[in-house]
Design a protein around this motif. Structure first.
Motif: not given
Length: 344
Positions: A200-201, A206-207, A214-216, A337-340
């Motif tokens: 949850k944390a 990540l949220a 943002t995606l490029p 990107l997933r880590g962000k």
């Protein structure tokens, strides 16, 4: 031993025998003649050896083995005759224990205990020991029975003690096992709760990051991934992540950064490099046009160029690379990107 001289033959006189002495009515011719027999030295076998007669003390039996044997035989014979004549039960003879048989037939003086035993033997009377034997046998049987019962009781007690100990140990093991299982369940529940809390944390982090990243580009298709092998790339494998999109599609800054390069880069075509605050470099390649200049500050989502097909390409797409701390060797852009909080 002296021998008797032979007696003179007696004349046959039938008239001397009377009916009164033999019970016959008259003389029988098939009997006789009758002669008187006297043993002689020739008819009797001389006795060889000599006998030793032990001295008798206190009226007891002599120490001679011969006399003792004769006394025992006489006593036994008398008992047998009495039993045969009277029809009563056999009478047992009690013989005392003698210290040594050799002492009974020796010419030496007997030991005091031997003399006492012989004296007691001579004066002891025969008694009926049938009841005593029965009583002794009964006592022995009762003693054996008591001993067996004691052993059975002891074994039973040992079995009960062992059974109680086993039951106590089993109960203790069951309690320990239940406590262990309870601790394991509690630990598992605690671990699961911690993992859920961590998830949850992380989701919340990540949220929050997703608001900053943002995606490029948009309206794209992933056509090549990081590390993919092929002859199209000079290194032998793909070093970035390809977003295929129509030429002119907007390219946006993934995060707030500084423009450190903007221009032509050979096989990369037109390229723009953004450097983040942590030193990570983001390469945007094969652009059809560039909208920023070196040194410019951009924020998340700002347009920095457009999708194109410049450089070494087979079609219009955005080639994105990620280089932590400006390292020439990049990492997987999709994982970064997933880590962000982004899912390309």
């Amino acid at each position: 031993m002296a021998s008797n001289p032979p007696a003179p033959e007696a004349p046959y006189a039938p008239s001397q025998w009377s009916a009164d002495s033999f019970g016959y009515g008259d003389h029988r011719t098939d009997e006789g003649p009758w002669e008187e027999w006297n043993p002689t030295a020739d008819s009797v076998r001389p006795v060889r050896g000599k006998h030793r007669v032990a001295k008798q003390r206190g009226g007891g039996f002599a120490r001679s083995s011969t006399v003792l044997g004769v006394g025992v035989i006489a006593a036994v014979s008398a008992g047998g005759m009495a039993s045969a004549n009277t029809g009563k039960a056999p009478v047992s003879i009690s013989i005392p224990d003698l210290p040594n048989v050799g002492s009974l037939i020796s010419d030496d003086e007997p030991a005091p205990e031997t003399a006492s035993a012989l004296s007691a033997f001579g004066s002891e009377t025969a008694v009926d020991t049938t009841d005593a034997d029965d009583s002794g046998a009964a006592d022995a049987g009762e003693a054996l029975r008591s001993r067996i019962m004691a052993q059975v009781e002891s074994q039973h007690t040992q079995y009960e003690v062992k059974a109680a100990a086993d039951a106590k140990k089993a109960e203790a093991d069951a309690v320990a096992k239940a406590e262990k299982e309870a601790r394991a369940k509690a630990a598992a529940a605690k671990k699961k709760a911690a993992e859920e809390a961590a998830e949850k944390a992380e989701a919340a982090r990540l949220a929050e990051l997703a608001k900053q990243y943002t995606l490029p580009t948009s309206s794209y298709t992933i056509t090549s991934t990081f590390g993919q092998a092929g002859s199209l790339w000079s290194s032998g494998y793909h070093t970035g992540l390809d977003f295929a999109a129509p030429t002119g599609t907007l390219i946006k800054a993934v995060h707030s950064a500084t423009v450190t390069e903007a221009g032509w880069a050979g096989s990369y075509g037109y390229r723009t490099i953004l450097t983040l605050d942590d030193g990570t470099e983001l390469w945007f390649c094969h652009q059809s046009s560039i909208n920023v200049s070196v040194g410019q500050k951009v924020a998340t989502g700002d347009v920095i160029g457009r999708v194109g097909a410049t450089g070494n390409v087979t079609g219009a797409h955005l080639h994105l690379e990620v280089h932590p701390d400006g390292n020439p060797t990049g990492i997987d852009p999709a994982a970064w990107l997933r880590g962000k909080g982004l899912n390309p």
